[in-house]
Enzyme design. Structure first.
Site, PDB file in Angstrom:
ATOM      1  N   TYR A  29     -10.851  57.499  98.888  1.00  0.00           N
ATOM      2  CA  TYR A  29     -11.457  56.526  97.969  1.00  0.00           C
ATOM      3  C   TYR A  29     -10.922  55.134  98.314  1.00  0.00           C
ATOM      4  O   TYR A  29     -10.318  54.442  97.504  1.00  0.00           O
ATOM      5  CB  TYR A  29     -11.207  56.889  96.504  1.00  0.00           C
ATOM      6  CG  TYR A  29     -12.367  56.429  95.651  1.00  0.00           C
ATOM      7  CD1 TYR A  29     -13.587  57.097  95.729  1.00  0.00           C
ATOM      8  CD2 TYR A  29     -12.270  55.323  94.827  1.00  0.00           C
ATOM      9  CE1 TYR A  29     -14.680  56.665  94.996  1.00  0.00           C
ATOM     10  CE2 TYR A  29     -13.359  54.888  94.089  1.00  0.00           C
ATOM     11  CZ  TYR A  29     -14.559  55.570  94.181  1.00  0.00           C
ATOM     12  OH  TYR A  29     -15.634  55.138  93.455  1.00  0.00           O
ATOM     13  N   GLU A  32      -9.970  47.739  99.756  1.00  0.00           N
ATOM     14  CA  GLU A  32      -9.500  46.710 100.701  1.00  0.00           C
ATOM     15  C   GLU A  32      -8.002  46.844 100.999  1.00  0.00           C
ATOM     16  O   GLU A  32      -7.554  46.508 102.087  1.00  0.00           O
ATOM     17  CB  GLU A  32      -9.783  45.304 100.152  1.00  0.00           C
ATOM     18  CG  GLU A  32     -11.134  44.754 100.541  1.00  0.00           C
ATOM     19  CD  GLU A  32     -11.375  44.642 102.045  1.00  0.00           C
ATOM     20  OE1 GLU A  32     -10.517  44.109 102.761  1.00  0.00           O
ATOM     21  OE2 GLU A  32     -12.439  45.102 102.507  1.00  0.00           O
ATOM     22  N   HIS A  34      -6.245  49.618 101.314  1.00  0.00           N
ATOM     23  CA  HIS A  34      -6.113  50.597 102.411  1.00  0.00           C
ATOM     24  C   HIS A  34      -6.571  49.977 103.731  1.00  0.00           C
ATOM     25  O   HIS A  34      -5.949  50.168 104.773  1.00  0.00           O
ATOM     26  CB  HIS A  34      -7.010  51.816 102.165  1.00  0.00           C
ATOM     27  CG  HIS A  34      -6.640  52.649 100.978  1.00  0.00           C
ATOM     28  ND1 HIS A  34      -7.422  52.729  99.864  1.00  0.00           N
ATOM     29  CD2 HIS A  34      -5.574  53.451 100.752  1.00  0.00           C
ATOM     30  CE1 HIS A  34      -6.862  53.553  98.990  1.00  0.00           C
ATOM     31  NE2 HIS A  34      -5.737  54.000  99.503  1.00  0.00           N
ATOM     32  N   GLN A  58       1.675  66.315  94.450  1.00  0.00           N
ATOM     33  CA  GLN A  58       2.308  65.103  93.922  1.00  0.00           C
ATOM     34  C   GLN A  58       1.754  64.727  92.552  1.00  0.00           C
ATOM     35  O   GLN A  58       2.132  63.706  91.990  1.00  0.00           O
ATOM     36  CB  GLN A  58       2.197  63.942  94.911  1.00  0.00           C
ATOM     37  CG  GLN A  58       0.801  63.395  95.127  1.00  0.00           C
ATOM     38  CD  GLN A  58       0.766  62.381  96.267  1.00  0.00           C
ATOM     39  OE1 GLN A  58       0.884  62.730  97.429  1.00  0.00           O
ATOM     40  NE2 GLN A  58       0.608  61.111  95.929  1.00  0.00           N
ATOM     41  N   GLY A 144       1.654  50.816 101.480  1.00  0.00           N
ATOM     42  CA  GLY A 144       1.464  49.586 100.711  1.00  0.00           C
ATOM     43  C   GLY A 144       2.651  49.295  99.804  1.00  0.00           C
ATOM     44  O   GLY A 144       3.243  50.217  99.222  1.00  0.00           O
ATOM     45  N   GLN A 145       2.964  48.024  99.648  1.00  0.00           N
ATOM     46  CA  GLN A 145       4.042  47.585  98.755  1.00  0.00           C
ATOM     47  C   GLN A 145       3.691  47.877  97.291  1.00  0.00           C
ATOM     48  O   GLN A 145       4.559  47.957  96.440  1.00  0.00           O
ATOM     49  CB  GLN A 145       4.281  46.085  98.985  1.00  0.00           C
ATOM     50  CG  GLN A 145       5.260  45.407  98.039  1.00  0.00           C
ATOM     51  CD  GLN A 145       6.686  45.938  98.181  1.00  0.00           C
ATOM     52  OE1 GLN A 145       7.054  46.493  99.215  1.00  0.00           O
ATOM     53  NE2 GLN A 145       7.478  45.789  97.132  1.00  0.00           N
ATOM     54  N   ASP A 147       2.947  50.629  96.007  1.00  0.00           N
ATOM     55  CA  ASP A 147       3.766  51.790  95.658  1.00  0.00           C
ATOM     56  C   ASP A 147       5.150  51.554  96.252  1.00  0.00           C
ATOM     57  O   ASP A 147       5.565  52.224  97.205  1.00  0.00           O
ATOM     58  CB  ASP A 147       3.136  53.066  96.214  1.00  0.00           C
ATOM     59  CG  ASP A 147       1.803  53.354  95.566  1.00  0.00           C
ATOM     60  OD1 ASP A 147       1.770  53.570  94.353  1.00  0.00           O
ATOM     61  OD2 ASP A 147       0.777  53.320  96.271  1.00  0.00           O
ATOM     62  N   SER A 183      -7.137  52.836  93.753  1.00  0.00           N
ATOM     63  CA  SER A 183      -8.285  53.740  93.588  1.00  0.00           C
ATOM     64  C   SER A 183      -8.488  54.062  92.110  1.00  0.00           C
ATOM     65  O   SER A 183      -9.599  54.352  91.672  1.00  0.00           O
ATOM     66  CB  SER A 183      -8.058  55.038  94.361  1.00  0.00           C
ATOM     67  OG  SER A 183      -7.786  54.742  95.710  1.00  0.00           O
TER      68      SER A 183
HETATM   69  O1  PAF Z   1      -0.021  56.623  98.586  1.00  0.00           O
HETATM   70  C1  PAF Z   1      -0.762  57.624  98.712  1.00  0.00           C
HETATM   71  O2  PAF Z   1      -1.991  57.526  98.774  1.00  0.00           O
HETATM   72  C2  PAF Z   1      -0.132  59.004  98.777  1.00  0.00           C
HETATM   73  O3  PAF Z   1       0.979  59.084  97.957  1.00  0.00           O
HETATM   74  C3  PAF Z   1       0.189  59.455 100.210  1.00  0.00           C
HETATM   75  C4  PAF Z   1       1.236  58.554 100.845  1.00  0.00           C
HETATM   76  C5  PAF Z   1      -1.065  59.439 101.053  1.00  0.00           C
HETATM   77  C6  PAF Z   1       0.753  60.886 100.198  1.00  0.00           C
HETATM   78  O4  PAF Z   1      -0.154  61.780  99.658  1.00  0.00           O
END
Ligand code: PAF
Length: 279
Positions: A29, A32, A34, A58, A144-145, A147, A183
């Site tokens: 999903y 920009e 990503h 997760q 990405g920063q 996260d 997303s």
């Molecule tokens: O940041 C994300 O989209 C997810 O945590 C990752 C790093 C792809 C792991 O599933």
């Protein structure tokens, strides 16, 4: 662009791939934010690879795994336009075959903030990311920063386990009104979308207080909390943190680079954001 869903075909493609290889791990999903990681990987690598996998391990039991937005054909069209070489979009069974029982656990760093609010989250993230590092052997992987804690935890894991992958952390991309791209923004209705700008506004408030000379972290946390709670559509503030940028230990006094981060629910949507501030 090669689109692969099995480890076997991925290994064959990787055998032919030119090095260095830059990997962008995603859950699809794509937005920009990503694509900015993909562009960086493209610019710095002979082979640009992207993984798309909504990683169930997760997500907590009460979280949004089943509703998490997915649109593989749109994602593939975007990646094709960016000139990506390899997309790995495996099934659940390909990543977690029957009997899967091995987990990667980062300790202290993963206990704080998101780790406390989402028990088991980083165990799932690290396990899947290590599998991806092991499969792709990327020279660089891009995160990405937005996260921020995920990036730190993955960096720690990569160093501790000598994966040989450089973890590159790229800036957060924002909408014109400051909302960090995510997303999950798609969950917000029109009113919630406007209310969601309160996250960035409270980060800007922290920045402004620091600029005016405030160094007492508690005073800044309290002011941020008050601003967040003044927004009627905020249903819960999970945390407001001002922590050491490397260790994520909460600060009393801001004397060096600090990560100011927060997790807030707008209705049922959980949003996170952060900025790094240096006095
Ligand atoms: O940041 C994300 O989209 C997810 O945590 C990752 C790093 C792809 C792991 O599933």
């Amino acid at each position: 662009m090669q689109v692969l869903d099995s480890i076997q075909t991925l290994r064959e493609a990787l055998g032919r791939a030119r090095r260095p290889l830059g990997l962008v791990p995603t859950m699809g999903y794509l937005h920009e934010g990503h694509l900015s990681l993909v562009r960086r990987a493209r610019a710095e690598s002979a082979t640009a690879a992207v993984s798309i996998f909504v990683n169930p391990t997760q997500f907590g039991p009460q979280e949004d795994l089943t509703t998490y937005p997915r649109d593989l054909s749109r994602d593939l069209a975007l990646l094709e336009k960016e000139g990506v070489d390899i997309v790995f979009a495996p099934s659940l069974e390909e990543i977690y075959p029957r009997g899967f029982d091995t987990w990667v656990h980062v300790d202290l760093l993963a206990r704080r903030l998101e780790g406390e609010a989402r028990p088991g989250h980083f165990r799932g993230v690290c396990t899947v990311v290590l599998k991806l590092f092991y499969l792709f052997r990327p020279e660089r992987a891009y995160f990405g920063q937005k996260d921020a804690q995920q990036a730190l935890v993955v960096q720690r894991m990569a160093r501790d386990l000598n994966t040989g992958t450089e973890v590159v952390v790229c800036p957060t991309l924002r909408e014109p009104d400051g909302l960090a791209m995510s997303s999950r923004n798609v969950y917000l209705d029109h009113h919630q979308r406007r209310a969601a700008t309160v996250l960035y506004r409270s980060l800007c408030l922290a920045q402004e207080m620091l600029r005016r000379g405030e160094r007492d972290a508690d005073k800044i946390r309290t002011a941020m909390m008050a601003l967040l709670q003044s927004e009627p559509l905020v249903s819960k503030v999970e945390y407001v943190s001002i922590a050491d940028k490397e260790t994520l230990k909460e600060l009393e006094h801001i004397g060096g680079p600090a990560l100011v981060s927060l997790a807030v629910r707008i209705g049922r949507t959980r949003l996170i954001d952060n900025v790094t501030l240096t006095p």
